[in-house]
Design a protein around this motif. Structure first.
Motif, PDB file in Angstrom:
ATOM      1  N   ARG A 165       5.905  44.329  83.949  1.00 39.90           N
ATOM      2  CA  ARG A 165       5.672  44.319  82.763  1.00 39.90           C
ATOM      3  C   ARG A 165       6.605  43.859  81.711  1.00 39.90           C
ATOM      4  O   ARG A 165       7.187  42.830  82.386  1.00 39.90           O
ATOM      5  N   GLU A 219       8.578  44.184  79.076  1.00 39.26           N
ATOM      6  CA  GLU A 219       9.745  44.834  78.217  1.00 39.26           C
ATOM      7  C   GLU A 219      10.645  43.971  78.270  1.00 39.26           C
ATOM      8  O   GLU A 219      11.266  43.496  79.514  1.00 39.26           O
ATOM      9  N   SER A 220      11.840  43.127  77.779  1.00 42.28           N
ATOM     10  CA  SER A 220      12.470  42.854  77.723  1.00 42.28           C
ATOM     11  C   SER A 220      12.537  40.803  78.517  1.00 42.28           C
ATOM     12  O   SER A 220      12.755  40.506  79.232  1.00 42.28           O
ATOM     13  N   VAL A 221      11.109  40.387  77.965  1.00 43.66           N
ATOM     14  CA  VAL A 221      10.880  39.406  78.720  1.00 43.66           C
ATOM     15  C   VAL A 221      11.247  38.210  77.268  1.00 43.66           C
ATOM     16  O   VAL A 221      10.625  38.624  75.910  1.00 43.66           O
ATOM     17  N   LEU A 222      12.237  37.897  77.396  1.00 44.13           N
ATOM     18  CA  LEU A 222      11.990  36.247  76.905  1.00 44.13           C
ATOM     19  C   LEU A 222      10.994  35.331  76.796  1.00 44.13           C
ATOM     20  O   LEU A 222      11.516  34.790  78.093  1.00 44.13           O
ATOM     21  N   ASN A 280      22.817  39.577  81.101  1.00 42.51           N
ATOM     22  CA  ASN A 280      22.061  40.643  80.823  1.00 42.51           C
ATOM     23  C   ASN A 280      20.644  39.779  81.791  1.00 42.51           C
ATOM     24  O   ASN A 280      19.563  40.409  81.333  1.00 42.51           O
ATOM     25  N   VAL A 281      20.933  38.397  82.127  1.00 40.83           N
ATOM     26  CA  VAL A 281      20.016  38.400  82.314  1.00 40.83           C
ATOM     27  C   VAL A 281      19.886  38.511  83.978  1.00 40.83           C
ATOM     28  O   VAL A 281      20.641  37.824  84.816  1.00 40.83           O
ATOM     29  N   ARG A 282      18.390  38.626  84.450  1.00 45.56           N
ATOM     30  CA  ARG A 282      18.053  38.798  85.717  1.00 45.56           C
ATOM     31  C   ARG A 282      17.496  37.891  86.157  1.00 45.56           C
ATOM     32  O   ARG A 282      17.562  37.794  87.356  1.00 45.56           O
TER      33      ARG A 282
END
Length: 117
Positions: free
Chosen positions: A38, A40-43, A76-78
């Protein structure tokens, strides 16, 4: 003879158009295939340290450790990871030698390597 050549050109043009249409349809189908990850929400970013700033492997590892710690500390970094290329991204062909942190150096000519194409 002229009519035969015109018919051949028209047949070739139709064949090329059909081939282009099939190629476009295939590319559209490939876009909808599940890639297994996935995004999504990846930098993603490029980190390219200057060689003169980090002359030894230890200094370079310290640099990457500090980058990892700073990025992990952001809200918010997992998770954080480093990679030489991204999936389905640009790849650089060649042979890359591998060294494992904490292992003793390999003898000359025995260092593990990876070849990409």
């Amino acid at each position: 003879m002229r009519n035969l050549l015109v018919a051949g050109e028209v047949a070739t043009a139709v064949l090329l158009l059909v081939g282009a249409g099939l190629l476009l349809r295939t590319l559209m189908a490939v876009q909808s295939v599940d890639r297994g990850y996935r995004a999504e929400s990846v930098l993603t970013m490029v980190v390219d340290p200057l060689g003169s700033e980090y002359p030894t492997d230890e200094k370079l590892l310290q640099f990457y450790d500090s980058v990892e710690q700073e990025v992990r500390a952001l809200p918010n970094v997992r998770s954080v990871a480093f990679a030489s290329t991204l999936p389905l991204g640009t790849s650089y062909a060649g042979t890359f030698f591998v060294s494992i942190v904490g292992d003793p150096p390999s003898p000359d000519g025995k260092q593990p390597s990876q070849t990409t194409r």
